[in-house]
Design a protein around this motif. Sequence first.
Motif, PDB file in Angstrom:
ATOM      1  N   MET A 111     116.769  43.847  14.184  1.00 22.62           N
ATOM      2  CA  MET A 111     115.593  44.291  14.924  1.00 22.62           C
ATOM      3  C   MET A 111     115.985  44.913  16.261  1.00 22.62           C
ATOM      4  N   CYS A 112     115.319  46.016  16.592  1.00 17.06           N
ATOM      5  CA  CYS A 112     115.226  46.424  17.985  1.00 17.06           C
ATOM      6  C   CYS A 112     113.909  45.843  18.490  1.00 17.06           C
ATOM      7  N   LEU A 140     119.210  42.685  17.631  1.00 14.85           N
ATOM      8  CA  LEU A 140     120.484  43.308  17.997  1.00 14.85           C
ATOM      9  C   LEU A 140     120.369  44.264  19.171  1.00 14.85           C
ATOM     10  N   HIS A 141     119.149  44.532  19.643  1.00 15.64           N
ATOM     11  CA  HIS A 141     118.905  45.588  20.616  1.00 15.64           C
ATOM     12  C   HIS A 141     117.566  45.276  21.250  1.00 15.64           C
ATOM     13  N   MET A 142     117.396  45.531  22.542  1.00 16.67           N
ATOM     14  CA  MET A 142     116.121  45.234  23.193  1.00 16.67           C
ATOM     15  C   MET A 142     115.679  46.403  24.063  1.00 16.67           C
ATOM     16  N   ASP A 143     114.425  46.828  23.877  1.00 15.60           N
ATOM     17  CA  ASP A 143     113.822  47.870  24.708  1.00 15.60           C
ATOM     18  C   ASP A 143     112.950  47.197  25.766  1.00 15.60           C
ATOM     19  N   LEU A 144     113.184  47.583  27.013  1.00 13.05           N
ATOM     20  CA  LEU A 144     112.464  46.980  28.131  1.00 13.05           C
ATOM     21  C   LEU A 144     111.490  47.976  28.744  1.00 13.05           C
ATOM     22  N   LYS A 145     110.239  47.576  28.777  1.00 13.28           N
ATOM     23  CA  LYS A 145     109.208  48.277  29.539  1.00 13.28           C
ATOM     24  C   LYS A 145     108.052  47.309  29.718  1.00 13.28           C
ATOM     25  N   ASP A 146     107.017  47.713  30.428  1.00 14.08           N
ATOM     26  CA  ASP A 146     105.896  46.840  30.744  1.00 14.08           C
ATOM     27  C   ASP A 146     104.615  47.533  30.304  1.00 14.08           C
ATOM     28  N   THR A 147     103.730  46.781  29.628  1.00  9.93           N
ATOM     29  CA  THR A 147     102.454  47.360  29.207  1.00  9.93           C
ATOM     30  C   THR A 147     101.305  46.762  30.011  1.00  9.93           C
ATOM     31  N   VAL A 148     100.243  47.506  30.132  1.00 11.96           N
ATOM     32  CA  VAL A 148      99.176  47.187  31.076  1.00 11.96           C
ATOM     33  C   VAL A 148      98.448  45.885  30.742  1.00 11.96           C
ATOM     34  N   GLU A 172     124.173  39.522  22.719  1.00  4.81           N
ATOM     35  CA  GLU A 172     125.232  40.368  23.252  1.00  4.81           C
ATOM     36  C   GLU A 172     124.911  41.853  23.136  1.00  4.81           C
ATOM     37  N   GLY A 173     123.683  42.182  22.795  1.00  2.00           N
ATOM     38  CA  GLY A 173     123.301  43.589  22.634  1.00  2.00           C
ATOM     39  C   GLY A 173     122.933  44.236  23.954  1.00  2.00           C
TER      40      GLY A 173
END
Length: 256
Positions: A160-161, A186-194, A224-225
Motif C-alpha cells: 500500500m501507498c 511501503l510508502h506514505m503520502d503526507l498532506k492535510d485535508t480540511v 522504513e519507507g
Amino acid sequence: MAIATITMDGFGDMNFEKAFHYLPQLPYKNVEFNCWYGRNLTPNGLRSIKERCKQHKLRPICIQGTSFGADRNIIKDVTHKLWNMEAAKQLGCRRVKFTGGGRGKVGGLEAIIKVLKEITPAAEEMDMLILVENHANNNLENIEDYDRIFQAIDSPNVGMCMDNAHFDGANVDLMEVVERFHSKILHMDLKDTVEMGIHKVVNFGEGVTKNDAVIQKMLEHGYEGYLVIEMVRTDHEADFVKDLTRAYNLFEKYER
C-alpha cells in the motif's frame, strides 16, 4: 523524506518545468515523478528527467503512473504498468505507484486484482515495488478494498501507498489502517485535508489529518519507507518555497 512533482506542477502536462524550477530552492533530494503524460515515459523523456536530476543533485525514488482501469481487456493496463516498472529501473528507482479509477468504474476492484496478478511476477523478478494508493471515491478507498487486494495478491513486492488525507476524505480511520496493514504499507503520502469526509488539501495544521500520529505508530512497527510530501495547492504558487520548506521542517525529524 521525499517530495512529489505534483506539489509544484499540479495535474497539467508541465514536463516538470515548475518542479525543476522550485526543487533547487527546497531542501528535498528525493523526488517522486508523476508521469501521467506520454512524453514523460518516452526514451527522450526519461533521459530528460535523469539529466535534470543529475544537474540538480536530485534522486528519483518513485514513478507514479496513471491509474488502474480496464473494463474488458486488461492488456493495455498490464503493458502500461510493466513499462512504468522498466522506466523506474532506468531512472534508478524501484518503486511504481498507481491508484484506481472512480468508484465502481473501469472494471472496479476486480480489474485491478487481475492486472496485479499479471504484473506481480515481473515485479518480483525486477525487484520492483508496486504501490497501490488509496483515494477517496475510488476503487481503492477503504479497508475492505485492501483486504481483497492482499487476500488475492500475497507478495512482498506489492503493498500500500497510504495516503493519509485521502483516507480521511473517505472517512476511514487512519489508526485502523495502520493496525491492520502496517506490514503492507511501503510508502506514505503526507498532506492535510480540511475535514473528515472531504478531500480538500490545506496547509499542514489547518486540517484534520493526523500525519504525526500515523508516522509515529508506523515507526513503532519498523516502517522504513519514504514520507512523501504531496500537498497540491497550485493556486498558492507564490508560497511554494515557504510552504514546502515548512513541510520538510515539520517531518524531517523522522528521517533515519
